[in-house]
Design a protein around this motif. Structure first.
Motif, PDB file in Angstrom:
ATOM      1  N   LEU A  27       0.810  -1.220   0.000  1.00 40.80           N
ATOM      2  CA  LEU A  27       0.000   0.000   0.000  1.00 40.80           C
ATOM      3  C   LEU A  27       0.843   1.269   0.000  1.00 40.80           C
ATOM      4  CD1 LEU A  27      -2.797  -1.005   2.576  1.00 40.80           C
ATOM      5  CD2 LEU A  27      -2.806  -1.252   0.085  1.00 40.80           C
ATOM      6  N   GLN A  28       2.135   1.173  -0.333  1.00 45.41           N
ATOM      7  CA  GLN A  28       2.989   2.353  -0.241  1.00 45.41           C
ATOM      8  C   GLN A  28       2.551   3.474  -1.186  1.00 45.41           C
ATOM      9  OE1 GLN A  28       6.944   2.274  -2.347  1.00 45.41           O
ATOM     10  NE2 GLN A  28       6.697   0.053  -2.135  1.00 45.41           N
ATOM     11  N   ARG A  29       1.934   3.143  -2.318  1.00 48.95           N
ATOM     12  CA  ARG A  29       1.453   4.160  -3.255  1.00 48.95           C
ATOM     13  C   ARG A  29      -0.068   4.313  -3.223  1.00 48.95           C
ATOM     14  NH1 ARG A  29       4.521   5.653  -7.741  1.00 48.95           N
ATOM     15  NH2 ARG A  29       2.645   5.592  -9.039  1.00 48.95           N
ATOM     16  N   ALA A  30      -0.726   3.592  -2.333  1.00 45.21           N
ATOM     17  CA  ALA A  30      -2.189   3.575  -2.304  1.00 45.21           C
ATOM     18  C   ALA A  30      -2.752   4.913  -1.851  1.00 45.21           C
ATOM     19  CB  ALA A  30      -2.687   2.460  -1.394  1.00 45.21           C
ATOM     20  N   LYS A  31      -3.758   5.374  -2.580  1.00 46.13           N
ATOM     21  CA  LYS A  31      -4.463   6.617  -2.269  1.00 46.13           C
ATOM     22  C   LYS A  31      -5.954   6.320  -2.090  1.00 46.13           C
ATOM     23  CE  LYS A  31      -0.840   9.316  -3.077  1.00 46.13           C
ATOM     24  NZ  LYS A  31      -0.205  10.135  -2.011  1.00 46.13           N
ATOM     25  N   VAL A  32      -6.619   7.178  -1.304  1.00 48.81           N
ATOM     26  CA  VAL A  32      -8.056   7.038  -1.117  1.00 48.81           C
ATOM     27  C   VAL A  32      -8.723   8.379  -1.395  1.00 48.81           C
ATOM     28  CG1 VAL A  32      -7.928   7.514   1.377  1.00 48.81           C
ATOM     29  CG2 VAL A  32      -9.901   6.276   0.429  1.00 48.81           C
ATOM     30  N   PHE A  33      -9.828   8.320  -2.120  1.00 48.87           N
ATOM     31  CA  PHE A  33     -10.636   9.492  -2.420  1.00 48.87           C
ATOM     32  C   PHE A  33     -11.928   9.431  -1.600  1.00 48.87           C
ATOM     33  CE2 PHE A  33      -7.877   8.846  -5.995  1.00 48.87           C
ATOM     34  CZ  PHE A  33      -7.584  10.112  -6.486  1.00 48.87           C
ATOM     35  N   ASN A  34     -12.531  10.588  -1.370  1.00 46.37           N
ATOM     36  CA  ASN A  34     -13.835  10.671  -0.702  1.00 46.37           C
ATOM     37  C   ASN A  34     -13.845  10.055   0.696  1.00 46.37           C
ATOM     38  OD1 ASN A  34     -15.054  11.848  -3.062  1.00 46.37           O
ATOM     39  ND2 ASN A  34     -15.099   9.786  -3.961  1.00 46.37           N
ATOM     40  N   TYR A  35     -12.701  10.082   1.361  1.00 48.26           N
ATOM     41  CA  TYR A  35     -12.630   9.551   2.734  1.00 48.26           C
ATOM     42  C   TYR A  35     -13.166  10.601   3.705  1.00 48.26           C
ATOM     43  CZ  TYR A  35     -10.765   7.817   7.142  1.00 48.26           C
ATOM     44  OH  TYR A  35     -10.628   7.388   8.436  1.00 48.26           O
ATOM     45  N   ARG A  36     -14.088  10.198   4.577  1.00 51.34           N
ATOM     46  CA  ARG A  36     -14.724  11.130   5.516  1.00 51.34           C
ATOM     47  C   ARG A  36     -13.918  11.167   6.817  1.00 51.34           C
ATOM     48  NH1 ARG A  36     -19.688  12.793   4.054  1.00 51.34           N
ATOM     49  NH2 ARG A  36     -20.632  11.792   2.224  1.00 51.34           N
ATOM     50  N   GLY A  37     -12.775  11.789   6.724  1.00 48.16           N
ATOM     51  CA  GLY A  37     -11.927  11.932   7.894  1.00 48.16           C
ATOM     52  C   GLY A  37     -11.847  13.368   8.360  1.00 48.16           C
ATOM     53  N   ALA A  38     -10.847  13.664   9.188  1.00 53.27           N
ATOM     54  CA  ALA A  38     -10.682  15.017   9.719  1.00 53.27           C
ATOM     55  C   ALA A  38     -10.353  16.018   8.616  1.00 53.27           C
ATOM     56  CB  ALA A  38      -9.592  15.019  10.788  1.00 53.27           C
ATOM     57  N   VAL A  39      -9.612  15.538   7.606  1.00 57.78           N
ATOM     58  CA  VAL A  39      -9.233  16.405   6.489  1.00 57.78           C
ATOM     59  C   VAL A  39     -10.052  16.000   5.264  1.00 57.78           C
ATOM     60  CG1 VAL A  39      -7.353  17.201   5.014  1.00 57.78           C
ATOM     61  CG2 VAL A  39      -6.900  16.617   7.409  1.00 57.78           C
ATOM     62  N   ARG A  40     -10.761  16.966   4.695  1.00 62.70           N
ATOM     63  CA  ARG A  40     -11.580  16.685   3.517  1.00 62.70           C
ATOM     64  C   ARG A  40     -11.282  17.688   2.420  1.00 62.70           C
ATOM     65  NH1 ARG A  40     -17.679  15.131   5.673  1.00 62.70           N
ATOM     66  NH2 ARG A  40     -17.027  13.856   7.459  1.00 62.70           N
ATOM     67  N   GLY A  41     -11.650  17.338   1.209  1.00 63.57           N
ATOM     68  CA  GLY A  41     -11.420  18.220   0.076  1.00 63.57           C
ATOM     69  C   GLY A  41     -12.402  17.926  -1.028  1.00 63.57           C
ATOM     70  N   PRO A  42     -12.196  18.477  -2.227  1.00 61.85           N
ATOM     71  CA  PRO A  42     -13.074  18.209  -3.367  1.00 61.85           C
ATOM     72  C   PRO A  42     -12.940  16.759  -3.836  1.00 61.85           C
ATOM     73  CG  PRO A  42     -11.160  19.465  -4.056  1.00 61.85           C
ATOM     74  CD  PRO A  42     -11.101  19.420  -2.561  1.00 61.85           C
ATOM     75  N   ALA A  43     -13.741  16.396  -4.844  1.00 64.03           N
ATOM     76  CA  ALA A  43     -13.754  15.013  -5.336  1.00 64.03           C
ATOM     77  C   ALA A  43     -12.387  14.566  -5.830  1.00 64.03           C
ATOM     78  CB  ALA A  43     -14.784  14.865  -6.450  1.00 64.03           C
ATOM     79  N   SER A  44     -11.568  15.495  -6.299  1.00 59.05           N
ATOM     80  CA  SER A  44     -10.241  15.157  -6.819  1.00 59.05           C
ATOM     81  C   SER A  44      -9.190  15.023  -5.715  1.00 59.05           C
ATOM     82  CB  SER A  44      -9.790  16.216  -7.824  1.00 59.05           C
ATOM     83  OG  SER A  44      -9.729  17.492  -7.196  1.00 59.05           O
ATOM     84  N   PHE A  45      -9.561  15.307  -4.479  1.00 61.52           N
ATOM     85  CA  PHE A  45      -8.618  15.280  -3.355  1.00 61.52           C
ATOM     86  C   PHE A  45      -8.394  13.840  -2.890  1.00 61.52           C
ATOM     87  CE2 PHE A  45      -7.955  15.448   1.322  1.00 61.52           C
ATOM     88  CZ  PHE A  45      -6.711  16.079   1.319  1.00 61.52           C
ATOM     89  N   SER A  46      -7.135  13.441  -2.762  1.00 65.04           N
ATOM     90  CA  SER A  46      -6.813  12.091  -2.296  1.00 65.04           C
ATOM     91  C   SER A  46      -5.830  12.159  -1.129  1.00 65.04           C
ATOM     92  CB  SER A  46      -6.215  11.255  -3.430  1.00 65.04           C
ATOM     93  OG  SER A  46      -4.952  11.776  -3.815  1.00 65.04           O
ATOM     94  N   GLN A  47      -5.802  11.073  -0.360  1.00 63.78           N
ATOM     95  CA  GLN A  47      -4.910  10.978   0.793  1.00 63.78           C
ATOM     96  C   GLN A  47      -4.223   9.622   0.803  1.00 63.78           C
ATOM     97  OE1 GLN A  47      -6.803  12.690   4.545  1.00 63.78           O
ATOM     98  NE2 GLN A  47      -8.629  12.457   3.265  1.00 63.78           N
ATOM     99  N   SER A  48      -3.088   9.565   1.460  1.00 59.98           N
ATOM    100  CA  SER A  48      -2.350   8.311   1.568  1.00 59.98           C
ATOM    101  C   SER A  48      -3.094   7.345   2.484  1.00 59.98           C
ATOM    102  CB  SER A  48      -0.953   8.577   2.131  1.00 59.98           C
ATOM    103  OG  SER A  48      -0.351   7.373   2.550  1.00 59.98           O
ATOM    104  N   VAL A  49      -3.309   6.122   2.003  1.00 58.42           N
ATOM    105  CA  VAL A  49      -3.983   5.106   2.809  1.00 58.42           C
ATOM    106  C   VAL A  49      -3.185   4.794   4.065  1.00 58.42           C
ATOM    107  CG1 VAL A  49      -4.651   2.667   2.861  1.00 58.42           C
ATOM    108  CG2 VAL A  49      -5.239   4.072   0.879  1.00 58.42           C
ATOM    109  N   LEU A  50      -1.885   4.629   3.934  1.00 58.24           N
ATOM    110  CA  LEU A  50      -1.048   4.281   5.092  1.00 58.24           C
ATOM    111  C   LEU A  50      -1.055   5.378   6.149  1.00 58.24           C
ATOM    112  CD1 LEU A  50       2.073   2.555   3.437  1.00 58.24           C
ATOM    113  CD2 LEU A  50       0.182   1.483   4.680  1.00 58.24           C
ATOM    114  N   GLN A  51      -1.043   6.625   5.712  1.00 63.52           N
ATOM    115  CA  GLN A  51      -1.056   7.720   6.673  1.00 63.52           C
ATOM    116  C   GLN A  51      -2.364   7.774   7.450  1.00 63.52           C
ATOM    117  OE1 GLN A  51      -0.079  11.397   4.709  1.00 63.52           O
ATOM    118  NE2 GLN A  51       2.035  10.778   4.274  1.00 63.52           N
ATOM    119  N   ILE A  52      -3.464   7.426   6.790  1.00 65.07           N
ATOM    120  CA  ILE A  52      -4.758   7.432   7.482  1.00 65.07           C
ATOM    121  C   ILE A  52      -4.880   6.236   8.420  1.00 65.07           C
ATOM    122  CG2 ILE A  52      -7.254   7.239   7.161  1.00 65.07           C
ATOM    123  CD1 ILE A  52      -6.894   8.769   4.531  1.00 65.07           C
TER     124      ILE A  52
END
Length: 465
Positions: free
Chosen positions: A327-352
């Motif tokens: 999962l080192q390159r894995a990204k997640v979109f539309n995650y309802r966490g503390a940090v949110r953004g537009p539909a194009s916003f992604s976050q690192s799976v491992l960091q979450i």
């Protein structure tokens, strides 16, 4: 408005006279319409009988002339032969024919030559359309049956006008194969040139441009012994060595071969490479897309998002054996966490997640159990996800994705990651201009390096069976 139809044997002088008389009427009367049907002499009798029977007429000579009332509909009105047509033209239009028999015979000979040339051209035309020959082994598998409609689409083969589909199943019942052939033909897809079924290797892979190998020898036997597995592996090895030799001798030099399934995936692909030495090894790949999609689904459940919201999962190693989901390159979109953004916003799976223990142990186990659970519930292989994985690889191979789109794919890893040159492992790749390139912008730490060596050792042991 009336339309006249003139039909006759191509070598008939009276048909030639009728044609010339109709031409004269066309020149004199702008509203006069005529349609000519020239029939080869050896086909005339059957054509005439069929036409008369369909319309309820009685006529036994050439030519055959009738009127069609274009604006009123209904069946045509029989006039008869040349004499009847001549009488009609004289009575209604005041036009007659004074063509000599010699001239009529000359024109008839020309008509025959022209019609024969057209017939020869019609017979030759299919050969001018060079279809793409697609071969599928294990054709009676559920994966193949799900795959066929999507396979015959512009997405899978952009710019291809015709596909000849070859369905091969060495264990297949002839009736089942014919039923599958009929189902494929009944799709009535424009790109489908023909469907051919094969239950032996007599013609296997002839002119193959794409080969999809689905017969993986997977068996749902909970009581399978070590000896049973060994015998199954030996049968598989023997078959895939033969497949490789046949592909090497009969397929196009640009053939693309994709291996998919639930067992011996890397080994089957490796055997093809070894036994097709005249074809570049990068033209043989083992798809890990199915395993990759299953891993994305497990991550999605953990993070309460859709599987399509998870990207960048990497499958390393032996696809149907010891593999590592990275999962080192894995990204997640539309995650309802503390940090949110537009539909194009992604976050690192491992960091979450921040749960390395789950990633290294429970996550890996859940991915391995997922397909087995699907198979046990459905009572058959997971055909939908397998078909989707194959299509994804085909689309990438034909330029559907950009150079930033990474896949997990089984390739011969020559000189990479300090691995042995003769081992075919799943690695992250991109595809540009129809060529696969291993993604080097990844971290291969000491633990992953050790895991990959174990995968390589496992594959070597499988080869020694």
């Amino acid at each position: 408005m009336a339309k006249f139809v003139l039909a006759g044997k191509a070598d008939c002088p009276y048909y030639a006279k009728a044609e010339l008389l109709a031409d004269a009427l066309r020149r004199s009367l702008p509203s006069f319409r005529v349609h000519n049907i020239s029939v080869l002499p050896d086909e005339w009798k059957e054509w005439l009988e069929s036409t008369c029977q369909r319309n309820g007429w009685k006529h036994d000579e050439s030519p055959l002339v009738w009127r069609e009332l274009v604006e009123q509909g209904g069946k045509g009105m029989l006039l008869g032969g040349f004499s009847d047509f001549l009488d009609y033209c004289q009575e209604y239009y005041g036009i007659t024919s004074d063509m000599s028999t010699d001239v009529a015979e000359t024109i008839a000979a020309e008509n025959l030559e022209t019609r024969s040339s057209l017939a020869a051209e019609e017979l030759h035309r299919p050969s001018l359309t060079r279809p793409l020959h697609v071969w599928i082994t294990g054709a009676l598998s559920s994966t193949c049956q799900i795959l066929i409609p999507s396979l015959l689409s512009a997405e899978a083969f952009p710019g291809v006008a015709a596909v000849a589909l070859h369905l091969l199943d060495l264990e297949g019942d002839e009736e089942d194969m014919q039923r599958l052939k009929t189902e494929a033909e009944d799709l009535a897809l424009g790109v489908l040139h023909q469907v051919l079924v094969h239950t032996n290797l007599d013609e296997a892979f002839h002119e193959a441009t794409v080969v999809l190998l689905l017969d993986d020898f997977a068996e749902d036997k909970g009581d399978e012994t070590t000896e049973d597995r060994k015998r199954r592996a030996m049968r598989m090895c023997e078959r895939y060595r033969e497949y490789g030799r046949l592909i090497d001798g009969r397929a196009s030099r640009q053939v693309k071969a994709i291996v998919s399934g639930d067992s011996f995936v890397n080994l089957r692909c490796s055997l093809l490479v070894e036994n097709a030495p005249s074809i570049p090894s990068h033209q043989f790949v083992a798809t890990a897309s199915q395993l990759e999609s299953e891993a994305r689904a497990v991550v999605a459940e953990k993070m309460n998002v859709r599987p399509s919201d998870v990207t960048g999962v990497i499958v390393w190693g032996n696809i149907s054996g010891s593999s590592v989901i990275d999962l080192q390159r894995a990204k997640v979109f539309n995650y309802r966490g503390a940090v949110r953004g537009p539909a194009s916003f992604s976050q690192s799976v491992l960091q979450i997640l921040q749960d390395r223990k789950w990633v290294d142990t429970e996550f890996q186990q859940q991915v391995r159990r997922r397909r087995a659970l699907v198979v046990s519930k459905a009572g058959r292989a997971a055909g939908i996800s397998a078909a989707n994985g194959i299509l994804r690889v085909l689309k990438a191979w034909h330029g559907a994705y950009g150079q930033d789109e990474a896949f997990s794919l089984g390739l011969l890893c020559t000189g990479l990651f300090n691995l042995p040159n003769d081992v075919l492992l799943s690695v992250p790749v991109t595809c540009v201009d129809g060529k696969w390139s291993v993604l080097l912008d990844v971290t291969v730490d000491g633990k992953l390096q050790e895991d990959l060596k174990l995968c390589a050792d496992e594959l070597r042991q499988e080869k020694e069976i």
